[in-house]
Each structure stands twice: as structure tokens, then as C-alpha cells.
Write a protein that holds these residues in place. Structure first.
Motif, PDB file in Angstrom:
ATOM      1  N   VAL A  16      36.451  91.310  13.836  1.00 26.61           N
ATOM      2  CA  VAL A  16      37.213  90.563  14.843  1.00 26.61           C
ATOM      3  C   VAL A  16      36.296  89.565  15.557  1.00 26.61           C
ATOM      4  O   VAL A  16      36.667  88.413  15.790  1.00 26.61           O
ATOM      5  CB  VAL A  16      37.860  91.539  15.865  1.00 26.61           C
ATOM      6  N   GLU A  17      35.097  90.019  15.900  1.00 33.55           N
ATOM      7  CA  GLU A  17      34.132  89.123  16.555  1.00 33.55           C
ATOM      8  C   GLU A  17      33.702  88.007  15.607  1.00 33.55           C
ATOM      9  O   GLU A  17      33.613  86.844  15.996  1.00 33.55           O
ATOM     10  CB  GLU A  17      32.901  89.911  17.017  1.00 33.55           C
ATOM     11  N   ALA A  18      33.442  88.367  14.363  1.00 35.94           N
ATOM     12  CA  ALA A  18      32.996  87.375  13.373  1.00 35.94           C
ATOM     13  C   ALA A  18      34.057  86.293  13.183  1.00 35.94           C
ATOM     14  O   ALA A  18      33.730  85.122  12.969  1.00 35.94           O
ATOM     15  CB  ALA A  18      32.677  88.054  12.047  1.00 35.94           C
ATOM     16  N   ALA A  19      35.319  86.696  13.265  1.00 31.11           N
ATOM     17  CA  ALA A  19      36.422  85.749  13.039  1.00 31.11           C
ATOM     18  C   ALA A  19      36.351  84.566  13.988  1.00 31.11           C
ATOM     19  O   ALA A  19      36.752  83.456  13.649  1.00 31.11           O
ATOM     20  CB  ALA A  19      37.758  86.470  13.189  1.00 31.11           C
ATOM     21  N   LYS A  20      35.800  84.786  15.199  1.00 27.68           N
ATOM     22  CA  LYS A  20      35.750  83.733  16.220  1.00 27.68           C
ATOM     23  C   LYS A  20      34.370  83.089  16.352  1.00 27.68           C
ATOM     24  O   LYS A  20      34.163  82.231  17.211  1.00 27.68           O
ATOM     25  CB  LYS A  20      36.158  84.336  17.582  1.00 27.68           C
ATOM     26  N   ALA A  21      33.434  83.514  15.533  1.00 29.51           N
ATOM     27  CA  ALA A  21      32.039  83.086  15.695  1.00 29.51           C
ATOM     28  C   ALA A  21      31.760  81.743  15.038  1.00 29.51           C
ATOM     29  O   ALA A  21      32.524  81.265  14.198  1.00 29.51           O
ATOM     30  CB  ALA A  21      31.115  84.141  15.102  1.00 29.51           C
ATOM     31  N   ASP A  22      30.642  81.129  15.432  1.00 28.17           N
ATOM     32  CA  ASP A  22      30.162  79.923  14.774  1.00 28.17           C
ATOM     33  C   ASP A  22      29.279  80.259  13.570  1.00 28.17           C
ATOM     34  O   ASP A  22      29.255  79.532  12.585  1.00 28.17           O
ATOM     35  CB  ASP A  22      29.371  79.070  15.776  1.00 28.17           C
ATOM     36  N   ASP A  28      38.943  86.536   4.612  1.00 23.22           N
ATOM     37  CA  ASP A  28      40.314  86.118   4.943  1.00 23.22           C
ATOM     38  C   ASP A  28      40.568  86.107   6.448  1.00 23.22           C
ATOM     39  O   ASP A  28      41.459  85.403   6.923  1.00 23.22           O
ATOM     40  CB  ASP A  28      41.332  87.066   4.296  1.00 23.22           C
ATOM     41  N   GLN A  29      39.807  86.911   7.184  1.00 19.19           N
ATOM     42  CA  GLN A  29      40.064  87.007   8.626  1.00 19.19           C
ATOM     43  C   GLN A  29      39.348  85.944   9.456  1.00 19.19           C
ATOM     44  O   GLN A  29      39.582  85.828  10.650  1.00 19.19           O
ATOM     45  CB  GLN A  29      39.672  88.408   9.123  1.00 19.19           C
ATOM     46  N   MET A  30      38.458  85.176   8.828  1.00 20.35           N
ATOM     47  CA  MET A  30      37.706  84.174   9.589  1.00 20.35           C
ATOM     48  C   MET A  30      38.649  83.093  10.122  1.00 20.35           C
ATOM     49  O   MET A  30      39.443  82.542   9.377  1.00 20.35           O
ATOM     50  CB  MET A  30      36.620  83.538   8.707  1.00 20.35           C
ATOM     51  N   GLU A  31      38.547  82.819  11.416  1.00 28.18           N
ATOM     52  CA  GLU A  31      39.440  81.837  12.037  1.00 28.18           C
ATOM     53  C   GLU A  31      38.728  80.539  12.403  1.00 28.18           C
ATOM     54  O   GLU A  31      39.349  79.514  12.609  1.00 28.18           O
ATOM     55  CB  GLU A  31      40.036  82.423  13.338  1.00 28.18           C
ATOM     56  N   GLN A  53      35.981  79.025  10.857  1.00 27.16           N
ATOM     57  CA  GLN A  53      35.119  78.429   9.833  1.00 27.16           C
ATOM     58  C   GLN A  53      33.636  78.645  10.123  1.00 27.16           C
ATOM     59  O   GLN A  53      32.875  77.678  10.244  1.00 27.16           O
ATOM     60  CB  GLN A  53      35.366  76.931   9.737  1.00 27.16           C
ATOM     61  N   PRO A  54      33.202  79.889  10.231  1.00 25.49           N
ATOM     62  CA  PRO A  54      31.776  80.096  10.517  1.00 25.49           C
ATOM     63  C   PRO A  54      30.909  79.748   9.306  1.00 25.49           C
ATOM     64  O   PRO A  54      31.410  79.607   8.184  1.00 25.49           O
ATOM     65  CB  PRO A  54      31.700  81.602  10.790  1.00 25.49           C
ATOM     66  N   VAL A  55      29.627  79.589   9.568  1.00 20.48           N
ATOM     67  CA  VAL A  55      28.632  79.536   8.496  1.00 20.48           C
ATOM     68  C   VAL A  55      28.163  80.976   8.271  1.00 20.48           C
ATOM     69  O   VAL A  55      27.842  81.683   9.227  1.00 20.48           O
ATOM     70  CB  VAL A  55      27.444  78.637   8.891  1.00 20.48           C
ATOM     71  N   PHE A  56      28.141  81.404   7.012  1.00 16.57           N
ATOM     72  CA  PHE A  56      27.746  82.772   6.669  1.00 16.57           C
ATOM     73  C   PHE A  56      26.296  82.785   6.189  1.00 16.57           C
ATOM     74  O   PHE A  56      25.921  81.988   5.320  1.00 16.57           O
ATOM     75  CB  PHE A  56      28.666  83.323   5.578  1.00 16.57           C
ATOM     76  N   ILE A  57      25.509  83.676   6.756  1.00 13.62           N
ATOM     77  CA  ILE A  57      24.077  83.747   6.433  1.00 13.62           C
ATOM     78  C   ILE A  57      23.732  85.138   5.945  1.00 13.62           C
ATOM     79  O   ILE A  57      24.038  86.127   6.616  1.00 13.62           O
ATOM     80  CB  ILE A  57      23.242  83.403   7.688  1.00 13.62           C
ATOM     81  N   ASN A  58      23.109  85.240   4.760  1.00 14.17           N
ATOM     82  CA  ASN A  58      22.699  86.551   4.258  1.00 14.17           C
ATOM     83  C   ASN A  58      21.192  86.624   4.074  1.00 14.17           C
ATOM     84  O   ASN A  58      20.626  85.990   3.192  1.00 14.17           O
ATOM     85  CB  ASN A  58      23.412  86.877   2.939  1.00 14.17           C
ATOM     86  N   VAL A  59      20.559  87.390   4.949  1.00 10.90           N
ATOM     87  CA  VAL A  59      19.127  87.693   4.815  1.00 10.90           C
ATOM     88  C   VAL A  59      18.932  89.199   4.677  1.00 10.90           C
ATOM     89  O   VAL A  59      17.820  89.709   4.848  1.00 10.90           O
ATOM     90  CB  VAL A  59      18.303  87.165   6.013  1.00 10.90           C
ATOM     91  N   GLN A  87      37.338  78.614   4.260  1.00 10.16           N
ATOM     92  CA  GLN A  87      37.322  79.719   5.229  1.00 10.16           C
ATOM     93  C   GLN A  87      35.951  79.783   5.895  1.00 10.16           C
ATOM     94  O   GLN A  87      35.830  80.216   7.031  1.00 10.16           O
ATOM     95  CB  GLN A  87      37.622  81.050   4.520  1.00 10.16           C
ATOM     96  N   LEU A  88      34.952  79.343   5.147  1.00 11.42           N
ATOM     97  CA  LEU A  88      33.601  79.216   5.689  1.00 11.42           C
ATOM     98  C   LEU A  88      33.213  77.738   5.689  1.00 11.42           C
ATOM     99  O   LEU A  88      33.569  77.001   4.772  1.00 11.42           O
ATOM    100  CB  LEU A  88      32.597  79.989   4.830  1.00 11.42           C
ATOM    101  N   ALA A  89      32.479  77.322   6.733  1.00 12.20           N
ATOM    102  CA  ALA A  89      31.991  75.944   6.775  1.00 12.20           C
ATOM    103  C   ALA A  89      30.775  75.758   5.874  1.00 12.20           C
ATOM    104  O   ALA A  89      30.454  74.650   5.462  1.00 12.20           O
ATOM    105  CB  ALA A  89      31.632  75.558   8.205  1.00 12.20           C
ATOM    106  N   GLY A  90      30.110  76.856   5.577  1.00 13.46           N
ATOM    107  CA  GLY A  90      28.917  76.782   4.748  1.00 13.46           C
ATOM    108  C   GLY A  90      28.287  78.143   4.629  1.00 13.46           C
ATOM    109  O   GLY A  90      28.813  79.140   5.161  1.00 13.46           O
ATOM    110  N   ALA A  91      27.179  78.198   3.906  1.00 11.43           N
ATOM    111  CA  ALA A  91      26.461  79.468   3.762  1.00 11.43           C
ATOM    112  C   ALA A  91      24.980  79.183   3.588  1.00 11.43           C
ATOM    113  O   ALA A  91      24.596  78.130   3.068  1.00 11.43           O
ATOM    114  CB  ALA A  91      26.983  80.255   2.562  1.00 11.43           C
ATOM    115  N   ALA A  92      24.171  80.121   4.062  1.00 12.79           N
ATOM    116  CA  ALA A  92      22.737  80.091   3.798  1.00 12.79           C
ATOM    117  C   ALA A  92      22.391  81.450   3.212  1.00 12.79           C
ATOM    118  O   ALA A  92      22.618  82.482   3.835  1.00 12.79           O
ATOM    119  CB  ALA A  92      21.943  79.830   5.076  1.00 12.79           C
TER     120      ALA A  92
END
Lengths: 314, 314
Positions: free
Chosen positions: A185-191, A213-216, A218-224, A243-248
Motif C-alpha cells: 500500500v505504501e509502495a503504491a504511493k511512493a516515488d 498492478d497496485q502501483m498508483e 509510477q514509481p521507479v523500482f530499484i533492486n539491490v 506501471q513503473l516509470a523506470g527501474a535500476a
């Protein structure tokens, strides 16, 4: 005591080990018939597997990584082998990497890279689109010392930091910490959404179609964290459908990332080759943990720091 | 009072100006025969030149930039026109940009980008080459509020910050500040060299062959100041001969950067299209300064903040 070395040891550190007295260091390529006599393993790799199969003396493995999901933890547990990781030395390098990713997206560097292929000057298009981190929200899955390190750096930029953990307990540098369920829920609203969770049965494919699917916003997703925490096909779909603006991405389900992966050619995707925890002094920092554990192990048969809970997996 | 608007004004801000009473806003494309009646200019551009030539009433120009080197300062001085810049709103966006550049080099993102063209996974080659910012040294030419903002962010990463200014006076967030002459000596030993000086006769081509020849530690050169402070040919030579490890450039001698510039195709060079000071709320932040100055100007004939010294040029 025989130590199988499968990582790196400077001449200085070899001398430090020799000075401990009854210690013999055997490098991986010189293991020969010694597999059954090994007491301690530093690092991991093929030769370690024959030691595990043959030696009844093996009682301590010092990994040279923070995550230990690639090790046979159940077998360690059955054979009462103590395992230590090098957790603690990655907070600074990974925090800096995450800040680099986030700032590259916020400040239009990633967009400029994409335009650069055509020698295209896009200043007027993006100057008013880019942003500063002030008052942005970053949700970090994983509130251990690396997560806290990332949050600490972000606070210096005026970011709202929300942590997600199984227990939801407060942690340093997080404005608040929530449990797994509220995390989405928090991630859905995050940058920005950052994964730094260890890989366990529970986190495998945690970032799946249902999550994206729940992202509202368009956050950037980062996987480290770990590659298999992400369903790669779902991630690519989420990027394709915005659904995502980008990814790193620093980690991948298959490493090295296969040359045929569509990720290589996608705009708004930063790819780094599993380097986020690396830095020039890594070998020394890992040795410092190993040395502390080894000296305690020699004296007491137990290890001092960074012992892995073999049931939890981290 | 007639205001020529050559920047951007939201409906809300137009209403705020209208509420001041005897104020008429004329947008650039509707100037028509009004050039001789303009009292105030907000922003700059072609229509401003005819106002400057024709109006005896022009007494206040509010630029929408920090640097004012592109304005006819001598003519302003002769005609007793007060000039204000919007210095102060760029510290956060430019600081974040500089951190993004520095972290991209330190953490191997720039190297990963170069390898990516070939879908090349270079983790094992660079993992032990990359570094953290802890104890690195950054020399910043320019110790005004932007320089201080950059230094403040760098201190959060454990960086040693050395400022260079004409006067060499201490400034916030700098471990020390030296004068121009010592600046080159400090830069020679630095990991990163940042230019944020205003463009004046003294700073034009400050970064020339003589400067780059003295670099001893292969620094990365970053320009977020003004393009003409750098001798572009000398910069390219310094990159080719590895006097510099890389460069991050937001400003150029000619903008837009010409499509034929070799810089576009150089590895270890980050190019952004003069966006380092940009952010979504820029128009509002600039208006806040203009509004404060305008209200004071209406009451007293003078301006309140950010007045440019027309002789010094900043």
C-alpha cells in the motif's frame, strides 16, 4: 588447523593468519587430497563442495557475502557447521549506489543518456520535468543495516523514508516502518521502491504481477537485494505498461544477465552487473570479520560476530 | 506600471500581480508598440532588447537565472537599471546533480553504461575497482551558496571538501577554502574537480591546457557553472590523454552542444543538456523572488533581494 581459502587474501593478511600459529592456508586450486582435512572455509565455490562432502572436521564457514541463499544451509545445520556472513560492510557502498540511481532518475541523467544516442539535446523538454528529492517518498523493503544506511543518506536530501519489514518495528532513519502487508500500500504511493530484502522462500517473486498492478504513482523500482525476489517477466511488463516509470537493477534472476534479455535495450532502465556492494577495500573489510571470527573460533570453538541463523537463512 | 513577461507566469501568479493595483502584465508575443512604455522586465529574450533600446522608463529587470553573463550589464549600469537574479533557488537542484555525477563515476554506473552497448556484464572487472566516497577529496571552484550546497551534501558522504574562491575566505561546509592560485594545486591531487564559478573575464577559459596539464590524480571534471569557463578542445585532449578519468558536463561553450561534437561519443563523459538547476517548481520559486522585489520596487523604487553588482557581473 587447515583453512580452505576461496576468496582473496593479501600477503599481509596471509602473514596475519600464519602468525596465529597452528594455521595452514590452502588455496582452492591447491586443495588436492586435502578436502577431508579442512576445518574452516573462507569464501565459497566448487572446492568447498568436496570439503562439505568429505570432511568431518569442517565446523566454520566464513562467507565473503552478506546474502547466503546460495549456500547449503540445511546441510550446515545438520552437520553443526557455524556460518558467518560479512553483513555490515555493504551499507555504505549499497547506500551510495541507491542514491546514485535515485538521483540519476530525479535529475534527468537517465533521460539524457537515452537521448544521447541520437546526439539529441533535450534540455527544453525535460528541464521543468525533472525534480529534486525534497519531500519525495522512498519505500524500502528491508530495514536491516543496509536499509537503514540507505534511509540515512536519503534523509540528508529531505526524503520521507518508509521501511517495510516482517515485524514492522521502528528502525533508525526511517520516518516509519510498516509490515509486509502494508508495504505494498505504501509502495503504491511512493516515488521510489527499493528492495534490499534477503532471499528466502517468502521473498522469492515477492515483486510479482499482483505487486506491480497496485502501483498508483509510477514509481521507479530499484533492486539491490536479490534477483529472484523479482518476477522478471512481470517487471518487464510493468515497465512496458508504465506501471513503473523506470527501474535500476543490480541483481537478476539469472546472472550474468543473459545477452538476449530485453532489459539491456530498455530506456529508463539502469543496469549494473551485481556491483552495488563492491568497493576497493572490500577484501580487507571481509578479512577483518573473518579474522575476528577465526581467532575466537580457535580459542572457544564458536564465532564472535555475523553468525547466520541457519533456519531463517540470514 | 507595465511589466514585460518573458518567462512563465501561472494563472495564480498573474492574479497576484493584478492584485497589486496599477500593474499591467504584457507577454513577450504581445509587446507590439509598447516597448517604449515598459517599466519592468521579468526574464529575458529578443523583445527585451527593443525595450532596452526604446524605453526610458525601464528601471528594473528580474532575470530568471542565476548567472547573468548573457545580459548587457554595461548598458544597465549606464542607464541605472537595477538587475536582480534568482540566485538561491539553484543550490538544491545543482547539488543533487553534482552528487548524481560523482556517485555515477564512483559506483561504476558510468562504466556499466559504456559496457551495456555490447550487452556486456563487467561485474568481475569493476567490482573491486569501484569505490565509496568516504575520504575522497572534491575541490569546488566557487564557494557561494551553490558551492556550499554541494559541499554540504558531500559532507554527508564523508568527503573532504576544498573550496576555491578569489578571496579564499572560509565558507560553510568546506573543510578549507583556498585562493585561485592554490586552487590548481589542490585540484591536482583531488578525486573530483567541480566548476560552479560565474562567467567573467577572469573565469573565461580558466580550465585550459595549463590547468589540465597539472592534474596528477586523474580527477573527474564536472562543469555545472558556465560553458565558456572551459576550453573545450583542451578538455577533450585531457580526456583523450587520461589527464582526466572522466567528465560530467551540463554546460558547454556552444549550446545546444553541436551534434558533431566528439563529446557525444566519448566514454567516461556524462552529458546533460543544461538542466542542472532545473526542477518542477522552478517557475514558482523564481516568481517568489520577483514578487518580493516588485513590491519593494513599487513602494521605494529599489529592489529587496538578489541585486546583481553590475561591475562584478554577479
Amino acid at each position: 588447523m587447515k583453512i580452505l581459502n576461496l576468496f582473496e587474501l593479501s600477503a599481509q593478511n596471509r602473514a596475519k593468519l600464519a602468525a596465529l600459529g597452528d594455521v595452514e592456508v590452502i588455496d582452492g586450486d591447491k586443495l588436492g587430497g586435502n578436502a577431508k582435512n579442512i576445518d574452516v572455509i573462507y569464501g565459497w565455490g566448487k572446492p568447498a563442495e568436496s570439503v562439505l562432502a568429505q570432511s568431518n572436521k569442517l565446523k566454520f564457514v566464513q562467507s565473503n557475502s552478506a546474502g547466503v541463499d546460495y549456500l547449503p544451509l540445511a546441510e550446515f545445520k545438520a552437520k553443526q557447521i557455524s556460518l558467518a556472513n560479512v553483513s555490515g560492510i555493504h551499507a555504505e557502498p549499497i547506500s551510495e549506489m541507491v542514491l546514485a540511481y535515485i538521483l540519476s532518475f530525479a535529475r534527468g541523467i537517465e533521460a539524457s543518456h537515452a537521448a544521447r544516442r541520437e546526439h539529441n539535446w533535450i534540455g527544453d523538454q525535460i528541464r521543468n520535468q525533472i525534480y529534486t528529492l525534497t519531500n519525495r517518498t522512498v519505500v524500502i523493503f528491508g530495514t536491516g543495516h543496509i536499509g537503514q544506511g540507505i534511509a540515512e543518506k536519503l534523509k540528508a536530501f529531505g526524503v520521507t523514508t518508509i521501511g517495510v519489514s516482517r515485524h514492522g518495528r521502528p528502525a533508525a532513519h526511517f520516518d516509519r516502518v510498516v509490515t509486509d502487508k502494508s508495504g505494498t500500500v505504501e509502495a503504491a504511493k511512493a516515488d521510489f521502491v527499493v528492495n534490499i530484502m534477503p532471499l528466502t522462500a517468502e521473498t522469492r517473486h515477492f515483486f510479482n504481477p499482483a505487486f506491480f498492478d497496485q502501483m498508483e504513482n509510477q514509481p521507479v523500482f530499484i533492486n539491490v537485494g536479490r534477483g529472484p525476489s523479482v518476477d522478471t517477466k512481470a517487471l518487464i511488463d510493468a515497465l512496458d505498461t508504465h506501471q513503473l516509470a523506470g527501474a535500476a537493477l543490480d541483481v537478476f534472476e539469472n546472472e550474468p544477465l543473459e545477452a538476449t534479455s530485453p532489459l539491456w535495450e530498455m530506456d529508463n532502465v539502469i543496469i549494473t552487473p551485481h556491483i552495488s556492494g563492491g568497493f576497493r577495500e572490500y577484501g580487507q573489510a571481509a578479512f577483518n570479520i573473518f579474522y575476528k571470527n577465526l581467532t575466537t573460533f580457535i580459542q572457544t570453538g564458536t564465532i564472535a560476530i555475523n553468525q547466520v541463523n541457519l533456519s531463517a537463512g540470514y
